[in-house]
Design an enzyme around this catalytic site. Sequence first.
Site: not given
Length: 241
Positions: A168-170, A174
Amino acid sequence: MTDQRVTEAAGGSILFDAARAAQVDAEWFSPDAWASQGALRSQAGGRGGVAIIDTPAGEAVLRHYRRGGMVAALLGDSYLFTGNERTRSSREFRLLAELAQRGLPVPPPVAARHVRKGLSYRADLITLRIPDARTLAERVADGAFNEALARRVGELVARFHREGAWHADLNAHNILVNGEGLYLIDFDRGRLRRPSAGWRRANLARLKRSLVKIGAREGGDMFDEVLWPALVQAYDEAFRA
């Protein structure tokens, strides 16, 4: 393979991997409890704040779920409770366990907890720490984002996308890099879905925006003419492999 167990806790439940820890209680999710044992290595605040702790399962990361953006001022760390299996901590734990089972490089989950209060809940997750790792964002800041690393990032993302793993938050914060390889972390709100060109390309576009935001273009034309094309080429080759 994880040995997933669930125990009831005050106002909620704890999901844990019994293959890594024979028993997990509420104190596992308290930085103060680890500090009292001399096992709290570091703690950072903010939405992405984590505590590094020494547990019987090994050095681990304890993360408390917090909202970001404007809604954080209103709801903070509270989420609407719609069932034990639908809490963010349980869903991320089970997704990480599944991805690890498939051989994908993610931090192994140790334990997840949620605590209910009326119609809402708060949640925490413990994962094993990836040793001696730095984020891709740190590598960019140090000027160490080269063509070889760009290709490895593309290959990493392709491995996850081939399995239908949507992050969801590449972003560059991360993705972790150490001497053993690359890893993808923080799968909050992530899920498995049927691979399609639409969401795969949107995921890559999100990563590109992240890299640009942290300064990957500051070295001139290198990012647009060499690094990003190399990343995408490696991604396409790995996805088709």
